[in-house]
Design a protein around this motif. Structure first.
Motif, PDB file in Angstrom:
ATOM      1  N   UNK A  87      -0.611   6.959   9.004  1.00 14.79           N
ATOM      2  CA  UNK A  87      -0.565   6.829   8.062  1.00 14.79           C
ATOM      3  C   UNK A  87       0.514   7.604   7.632  1.00 14.79           C
ATOM      4  N   UNK A  88       1.741   6.752   6.911  1.00 16.71           N
ATOM      5  CA  UNK A  88       2.734   7.505   6.668  1.00 16.71           C
ATOM      6  C   UNK A  88       2.668   6.565   5.619  1.00 16.71           C
ATOM      7  N   UNK A  93       0.562  -1.449   0.156  1.00 16.24           N
ATOM      8  CA  UNK A  93       0.215  -0.172  -0.661  1.00 16.24           C
ATOM      9  C   UNK A  93       0.860   1.103  -0.031  1.00 16.24           C
ATOM     10  N   UNK A  94       0.324   1.953  -0.219  1.00 14.85           N
ATOM     11  CA  UNK A  94       1.469   3.688  -0.769  1.00 14.85           C
ATOM     12  C   UNK A  94       1.183   4.039   0.918  1.00 14.85           C
ATOM     13  N   UNK A  95       0.423   4.450   1.570  1.00 13.44           N
ATOM     14  CA  UNK A  95       0.041   4.093   2.759  1.00 13.44           C
ATOM     15  C   UNK A  95      -0.139   3.392   3.271  1.00 13.44           C
ATOM     16  N   UNK A  96       0.791   3.853   4.965  1.00 18.17           N
ATOM     17  CA  UNK A  96       0.908   2.444   5.748  1.00 18.17           C
ATOM     18  C   UNK A  96       1.293   3.534   6.717  1.00 18.17           C
ATOM     19  N   UNK A  97       0.350   1.944   8.022  1.00 19.93           N
ATOM     20  CA  UNK A  97       0.403   2.715   9.412  1.00 19.93           C
ATOM     21  C   UNK A  97       1.552   2.209  10.536  1.00 19.93           C
ATOM     22  N   UNK A  98       3.202   1.944  10.363  1.00 18.51           N
ATOM     23  CA  UNK A  98       3.630   1.299  11.026  1.00 18.51           C
ATOM     24  C   UNK A  98       3.439   0.296  12.813  1.00 18.51           C
TER      25      UNK A  98
END
Length: 454
Positions: free
Chosen positions: A196-197, A176-181
């Motif tokens: 989201x990063x 995914x282009x943006x994820x939650x670490x």
């Protein structure tokens, strides 16, 4: 094959044959990149014609007219474009089919206690005991030209404490282009929007290319089994290894580097604004708090000098030389730092010596320490820009001459190995030495046997 392509290929092979018979090695600029299809494989692959012999292109079935006209230096390419020999290799590569698809062959395989992704540590160095699992990297000699060449590849690597391992994350699919670490998954309320990063601003394993990077502690090298034994592994068992490099602190460590959103999260955790993420239910944090040792000091500075008082009631003074605008009334701050190094090393060495077997009973240690730094790191202009040169000690060297107590049999003979252990463990356990090395300072102190004192 079109007639124009046949003509180009015929001209190239003729020139190659003439050059070979004349003992001339063809220029790399004249080596075309072909598109081939192997009879046993339906996929198209890029193929660079070997220099040794035109016979290697027997499997050639089709030629890319674009690539051929770009590379052949025979006067038949597009006259409006630059001559092939005038283009850089990087430009040639970008125009070649190989630029669109790059493949690598694994050179090793990871052996690990983790059989699946669930349960494997994400950042082992921050996860306490959970991140201390051992594993190994086993070389594949058939991929490295045989056992002898594989052994040659790992010559001298045992002198490094850590290695950088590039791997293919073979169990991952898609991204995914943006994820939650993981560090941000617990954020709620006003902080929730920060979750989201961008995937390339994280260490998420699901990436456009599933390439992993691990920095592992190298415990030992097993040359008989072509195996590197490592600690703090985060690799899944069977992970293909693409490359192995030594971790070099002089090149790979940037103590003043900015860590983006991680710096903000760490600041909020330390201030109590956010709860700290615990990987072990807080057990490691509680253990760390039980052993925490705190220091405090207060001081007042006037002009270039400072008068300080410690929480234990001791007074300290610092000043700078007259040529730096001071009065030279007390030691410089950096001299205090070196004094702290000597004092810390002395106390640590006493503990290390008593804890060794056999015990090393130290009578005294005579230190002779020198250091240098690049002064531009502190005075570089303009003042509103971070200096290119770090403001730190770059090199600390000298000797530590150890005199041992001669009573009893505990230090009847101090072996070079024991003296080496004393020096290594003192340096590894001294907080001041570790702080200096963490900044990038090279430490080169020679521990010398001063003999026994009766």
């Amino acid at each position: 094959m079109h007639s124009h392509q046949q003509l180009l290929l015929t001209i190239f092979l003729t020139k190659l044959s003439l050059a070979s018979s004349a003992g001339v090695r063809p220029s790399s600029h004249t080596m075309p990149c072909f598109i081939t299809k192997s009879p046993s494989c339906s996929s198209t692959q890029s193929y660079n014609l070997p220099r040794q012999s035109p016979a290697h292109c027997q499997c050639l079935q089709s030629v890319s007219s674009t690539t051929t006209s770009s590379y052949l230096s025979d006067g038949l390419e597009d006259p409006s474009g630059p001559a092939p020999n005038d283009r850089s290799y990087s430009d040639q590569f970008k125009e070649s089919p190989a630029f669109d698809s790059i493949s690598y062959t694994p050179i090793a395989i990871a052996q690990s206690p983790f059989k699946e992704r669930h349960g494997a540590p994400r950042q082992p160095t921050t996860e306490g005991k959970r991140g201390q699992h051992s594993g190994s990297i086993r070389l594949l000699p058939d991929r490295l030209g045989g056992v002898e060449k594989a052994l040659a590849c790992i010559d001298d690597i045992d002198n490094f404490s850590h290695i950088i391992v590039l791997s293919h994350l073979h169990l991952n699919t898609g991204y995914n282009e943006r994820v939650t670490p993981p560090r941000l998954r617990h954020l709620q309320g006003k902080h929730g929007k920060r979750k989201k990063k961008g995937v390339l601003a994280t260490r998420a394993p699901h990436r456009p290319n599933h390439i992993g990077l691990s920095v592992l502690k190298l415990d030992s090298v097993d040359r008989d089994n072509l195996q590197l034994n490592v600690r703090s592994t985060d690799l899944i068992d069977g992970t293909p290894i693409l490359d192995i490099k030594p971790y070099i602190k002089q090149y790979d460590s940037f103590p003043t580097a900015l860590s983006g959103w991680m710096d903000e999260i760490e600041r909020m955790e330390l201030s109590g604004e956010l709860p700290k993420v615990m990987h072990d239910g807080g057990a490691e944090e509680e253990e760390a708090l039980r052993h925490r040792k705190s220091y405090s000091i207060s001081g007042t500075g006037r002009e270039s000098s400072v008068q300080m008082t410690t929480n234990t009631g001791h007074e300290l003074f610092t000043d700078v030389p007259k040529k730096m605008g001071g009065t030279d009334s007390a030691p410089q701050p950096v001299e205090h730092l070196l004094a702290a190094l000597i004092g810390c090393a002395q106390a640590t060495a006493m503990f290390v010596g008593r804890s060794m077997a056999p015990r090393l009973l130290i009578d005294r240690i005579e230190f002779d320490i020198k250091a240098h730094r690049d002064a531009r790191g502190a005075v570089q202009l303009p003042i509103d820009e971070t200096p290119d040169i770090p403001a730190m000690l770059q090199y600390v060297s000298g000797t530590a001459k150890v005199f041992f107590k001669g009573d009893g049999d505990s230090t009847a003979s101090v072996s070079p190995e024991d003296l080496c252990t004393l020096g290594e463990q003192t340096e590894a356990r001294c907080p001041v030495a570790n702080m200096m090395m963490a900044s990038g300072c090279a430490m080169d102190i020679d521990w010398i046997d001063g003999g026994n004192v009766k």
